[in-house]
Design a protein around this motif. Structure first.
Motif, short mmCIF file in Angstrom:
data_model
loop_
_atom_site.label_atom_id
_atom_site.label_comp_id
_atom_site.label_asym_id
_atom_site.label_seq_id
_atom_site.Cartn_x
_atom_site.Cartn_y
_atom_site.Cartn_z
N PHE A 1 0.54 -1.62 -0.04
CA PHE A 1 0.09 0.13 0.12
C PHE A 1 1.35 0.74 0.71
N GLU A 2 2.13 1.11 0.60
CA GLU A 2 2.84 2.24 1.04
C GLU A 2 3.37 2.80 -0.60
N SER A 3 4.08 1.69 -1.09
CA SER A 3 4.46 2.07 -2.29
C SER A 3 3.30 2.03 -3.63
N MET A 4 2.88 1.96 -3.41
CA MET A 4 1.20 2.14 -4.49
C MET A 4 1.49 3.50 -4.47
N ALA A 5 0.85 4.10 -2.90
CA ALA A 5 0.31 5.24 -2.45
C ALA A 5 1.86 6.62 -3.09
N ARG A 6 2.98 5.82 -3.07
CA ARG A 6 4.32 6.91 -3.59
C ARG A 6 3.87 6.20 -4.84
N ALA A 7 4.50 5.63 -5.54
CA ALA A 7 3.85 5.26 -7.20
C ALA A 7 2.88 6.73 -7.93
N TYR A 8 1.64 6.61 -6.74
CA TYR A 8 0.22 7.27 -7.57
C TYR A 8 0.94 9.02 -7.38
N THR A 9 1.59 8.94 -5.92
CA THR A 9 1.91 10.76 -6.09
C THR A 9 2.89 10.80 -6.38
N GLU A 10 3.88 10.22 -6.55
CA GLU A 10 5.11 10.98 -7.51
C GLU A 10 5.18 11.28 -8.88
N LEU A 11 4.33 10.72 -9.24
CA LEU A 11 3.98 11.16 -10.74
C LEU A 11 4.05 13.11 -11.01
N PHE A 12 4.13 13.32 -12.22
CA PHE A 12 5.33 14.41 -12.62
C PHE A 12 3.28 15.96 -11.96
N ILE A 13 2.33 15.01 -12.92
CA ILE A 13 0.87 15.42 -13.06
C ILE A 13 0.38 16.30 -11.59
N VAL A 14 1.28 15.08 -10.34
CA VAL A 14 0.77 15.90 -9.23
C VAL A 14 1.43 17.15 -8.64
N ARG A 15 2.24 16.85 -8.83
CA ARG A 15 3.95 18.11 -8.28
C ARG A 15 3.91 19.43 -8.68
N ASP A 16 4.28 19.83 -8.02
CA ASP A 16 4.53 21.79 -8.52
C ASP A 16 5.43 22.09 -8.90
N GLU A 17 5.16 23.59 -9.56
CA GLU A 17 6.39 24.45 -10.66
C GLU A 17 7.32 23.69 -10.47
N PRO A 18 8.09 23.96 -9.09
CA PRO A 18 9.33 23.48 -9.07
C PRO A 18 9.80 22.24 -9.50
N PHE A 19 9.02 21.40 -8.96
CA PHE A 19 9.81 19.97 -9.77
C PHE A 19 9.49 19.31 -10.70
N LYS A 20 8.42 20.05 -11.79
CA LYS A 20 8.02 20.18 -12.99
C LYS A 20 9.05 20.33 -13.96
N GLU A 21 9.69 21.73 -13.45
CA GLU A 21 10.49 22.63 -14.52
C GLU A 21 12.39 21.28 -14.21
N GLN A 22 12.53 20.72 -13.42
CA GLN A 22 13.24 20.20 -12.91
C GLN A 22 13.62 18.51 -13.68
N TYR A 23 12.14 18.22 -13.33
CA TYR A 23 11.32 16.55 -14.11
C TYR A 23 11.60 16.99 -15.68
N ILE A 24 11.40 17.73 -16.14
CA ILE A 24 11.80 18.70 -18.05
C ILE A 24 13.63 18.62 -18.08
N THR A 25 14.00 19.28 -16.88
CA THR A 25 15.87 19.85 -17.06
C THR A 25 16.29 18.72 -16.95
N ASP A 26 15.94 17.69 -16.17
CA ASP A 26 16.46 15.95 -16.12
C ASP A 26 17.20 15.21 -17.35
N CYS A 27 14.92 15.63 -18.46
CA CYS A 27 14.95 15.24 -19.36
C CYS A 27 15.94 15.56 -20.42
N HIS A 28 15.98 16.74 -19.99
CA HIS A 28 16.98 17.53 -21.51
C HIS A 28 18.87 17.07 -21.21
#
Lengths: 413, 281
Positions: free
Chosen positions: A316-343
């Motif tokens: 249950f904890e890992s499902m909670a983490r997996a469903y919560t760590e998604l890009f769409i759930v996150r704030d703007e700084p996280f999203k920017e860093q995510y795309i930066t990492d992809c770059h």
């Protein structure tokens, strides 16, 4: 810029198996709906599918149906029927086209598989990690079909994920169990859940590896290919069938990398796609970019079915983490860093943001991110106005001109 | 119908060849088939504008481009075979059968504008059905561009719609707005809603001159909200060519001197002709 040319591409051989997998998936579901041999749960795309699989449900995803309605361009004709019932043209067009499809008794499953209708659900299970619309969508069916509706309410706009958030989501998922047991008439079996989680984790690993093959230059496949080949990761999550498929696809992609096979012949530009696909225009966009020797090598969208946190030892904890760590759930700084990492990983030289009219949660251009990322990464960005399924919101000529001008701009650099 | 080019600032027309004479020097044609108007510019190797024409694009882009080319060559006193290379641009760029290559209107406006003003700048182009804001560096390279979103607010189409509603010929709007004493502000994004707002203002007894100035102000607001302005600012496009008051109003609002090429409506066609010249080299 020269005239677009029709060109041939070396297709992906695994596609044949993909067709069979999808046909088997829908036939099994159709049979169960008709005979009552298995219980059917409708689930949002990042809902607790592993739990449902682990409890013996067949799992149907209305969002997948929405994508099919979009890709077959049936959606634009069906959306108005939901609008007329009071569902605004400004809300999720997956919702409105799917409800319109139900009202008009028209589904792309008929043309593709000779299946008359989508399977009737025994339970509806949502997770608001994507948006509130999924809950409203399922609530409509709950009222219409008199089917129980349960779900998980996710914290949103999250920066660092906190323990209290995981604890809350894990509890919410666990709390679903008694209600679902009533539907199945069977006791929850932890071992079956762990088995489903194991499959799902493996699917995630394989899918991630497939996507990362596009880090090669030239890229062996494109975002447009991946939107099709992601289907098993979406609909067969938590099953061995999905893993079997990616065990087939991954070596093929690796072989293409080894042989230097380019998805886009003479690849000159590498792009990132941020936001929803424009389902009814995948082919047109793919062909235009192909003719411009530009390859969309990565996307947030396809990455969204990587659930690296799933762990059978902490169900249950890992499902909670997996469903919560998604890009769409996150704030703007996280999203920017995510795309930066992809770059950093995919080495793209431009970003295409799709501003989907009816999908604000998955349109990340609206709070200045394109401008900030352009400055941070030193690459140009372009926003295309459109929609996932409602082609009334899309000006093809304007989008094509914008993309062509964007590639001209890249060539000036 | 031939669109008369209005007098504009910075007007430095090239010396046209004597009527009827023909040049054997290579010429370069740029054809800009816009949603509203088709524009053709003929340049010689020294980048002088020898001929040009503007016509309504109508429903047959191919034919209109042909007519504009003939008129431009006639003005240049040149023959068709003198055209060494041609680039077409605009929505109908792929309908120009005689062009050697196509480029987007964004690229051509940038190229044309940089020819007149070789510096880092923000270009505001107000066209018949779309607006563009293009940023260039000091080498003329595009840094960024934006086009208006789906709706036609802030474009020539908006002014055309309003001129019909008010029963005022389009060409009189500029002079009417100049007589305004107390501009009426219009708040809506949408052309249809703006139309309703205009009716409300008429009902309230507002002067037509003040309403027309308000319409121009509305166009400017729509354009300025598309992007920030950096470096020098240039304005181009048919709407600017026919309504120079827009430039003056932008100067007033932004407290900047605005650059305007000699023929604002021809900027994209000139840029296309310059690309044609470069391609031939």
């Amino acid at each position: 810029m020269s005239e677009e040319k029709k060109t041939t591409r070396r297709g992906i051989a695994a596609a044949k198996s993909l067709k069979k997998l999808m046909a088997d998936y829908f036939y099994e579901m159709d049979d169960a709906a008709k005979t009552g041999s298995r219980k059917i749960a409708w689930c949002t795309s990042v809902g607790p599918a592993e739990l449902l699989r682990g409890m013996g449900f067949l799992v149907y995803y209305p969002e997948n149906h929405g994508a099919m309605l979009g890709a077959t361009r049936m959606s634009t004709d069906l959306i108005p029927y939901a609008n007329a019932m009071g569902y605004s043209p400004d809300i999720c067009s997956y919702l409105t086209c799917d409800v319109g499809s139900y009202l008009q008794k028209k589904t792309p499953l008929t043309m593709a598989y000779n299946i008359e209708s989508v399977p009737r659900p025994d339970v509806l299970v949502f997770n608001t990690n994507q948006c509130r619309d999924v809950q409203d969508w399922f609530a409509w069916y709950s009222r219409e079909l008199n089917v129980p509706l349960v779900g998980v309410h996710t914290h949103r706009d999250i920066g660092d994920i906190r323990a209290y958030q995981i604890k809350d989501i894990a509890s919410q998922i666990e709390d679903l169990v008694p209600g679902l047991e009533k539907v199945t008439g069977e006791k929850f079996d932890m071992d079956r859940l762990k088995e489903a989680l194991g499959h799902s984790r493996r699917t995630s690993e394989l899918w991630r590896a497939c996507l990362e093959a596009a880090a090669a230059s030239p890229s062996p496949w494109t975002f447009f290919d991946a939107t099709i080949h992601m289907a098993p990761a979406v609909v067969s999550r938590g099953t061995k069938a999905a893993n079997d498929y990616y065990e087939l696809l991954l070596p093929e992609l690796q072989q293409r990398v080894k042989e230097g096979v380019a998805a886009v012949e003479g690849e000159k530009h590498r792009l990132y796609w941020e936001g929803m696909p424009i389902w009814g225009k995948l082919r047109a966009l793919s062909e235009q970019l192909f003719s411009l020797k530009s390859c969309v090598v990565a996307s947030t969208y396809c990455n969204s079915w990587i659930f690296g946190q799933l762990d059978p030892d902490e169900p249950f904890e890992s499902m909670a983490r997996a469903y919560t760590e998604l890009f769409i759930v996150r704030d703007e700084p996280f999203k920017e860093q995510y795309i930066t990492d992809c770059h950093e990983k995919f080495k793209f030289d431009g970003i295409l943001f799709h501003d989907a009219k009816t999908c604000p949660n998955n349109s990340n251009n609206r709070y200045g991110m394109p401008e900030r990322l352009s400055k941070k990464l030193g690459i140009p960005v372009l926003t295309i106005n459109g929609d996932l399924c409602d082609l009334r919101c899309y000006s093809e000529e304007q989008a094509k001109t914008n993309i062509e001008a964007f590639i001209e701009q890249l060539e000036e650099r | 119908m031939t669109d008369k080019q209005p007098e504009t600032r910075n007007l430095k027309p090239a010396t046209p060849l004597k009527s009827g004479s023909s040049t054997r020097n290579p010429l370069f044609a740029g054809v800009d088939v816009g949603a509203s108007r088709t524009k053709v510019a003929i340049l010689d190797a020294e980048k002088r504008l020898l001929g040009h024409a503007v016509r309504k694009s109508g429903i047959d882009f191919t034919e209109t481009a042909e007519i504009c080319l003939k008129a431009s060559l006639n003005m240049a006193g040149a023959l068709r075979e003198d055209v060494a290379s041609c680039v077409s641009t605009g929505y109908g760029r792929k309908n120009v059968l005689f062009s050697d290559e196509t480029k987007t209107e964004i690229g051509c406006h940038a190229r044309g504008c940089y020819h007149y003003f070789p510096m880092a700048m923000t270009i505001i182009d107000i066209g018949g059905q779309d607006n563009k804001v293009i940023k260039l560096d000091n080498q003329g390279r595009r840094l960024n561009f934006k086009m208006n979103r789906k709706c036609a607010a802030g474009t020539g189409a908006f002014l055309e719609e309003m001129s019909m509603r008010l029963g005022i010929p389009l060409e009189e709007m500029d002079s009417l707005a100049r007589k305004s004493e107390e501009m009426v502000e219009l708040g809506s994004y949408c052309t249809v809603f703006s139309g309703t707002e205009v009716l409300e203002k008429i009902r309230q007894g507002k002067k037509v001159t003040d309403i027309v100035k308000g319409l121009f102000f509305s166009v400017i607001k729509r354009v300025l909200e598309m992007d920030s302005l950096t470096d020098r600012v240039a304005m181009t496009g048919g709407v600017v060519a026919h309504n120079p008051i827009l430039v003056e109003m932008v100067e007033e609002i932004t407290a900047r001197d605005i650059l305007v090429p000699e023929y604002p409506q021809l900027t994209g066609a000139v840029g296309a002709a310059l690309f044609a010249m470069e391609d031939k080299k």
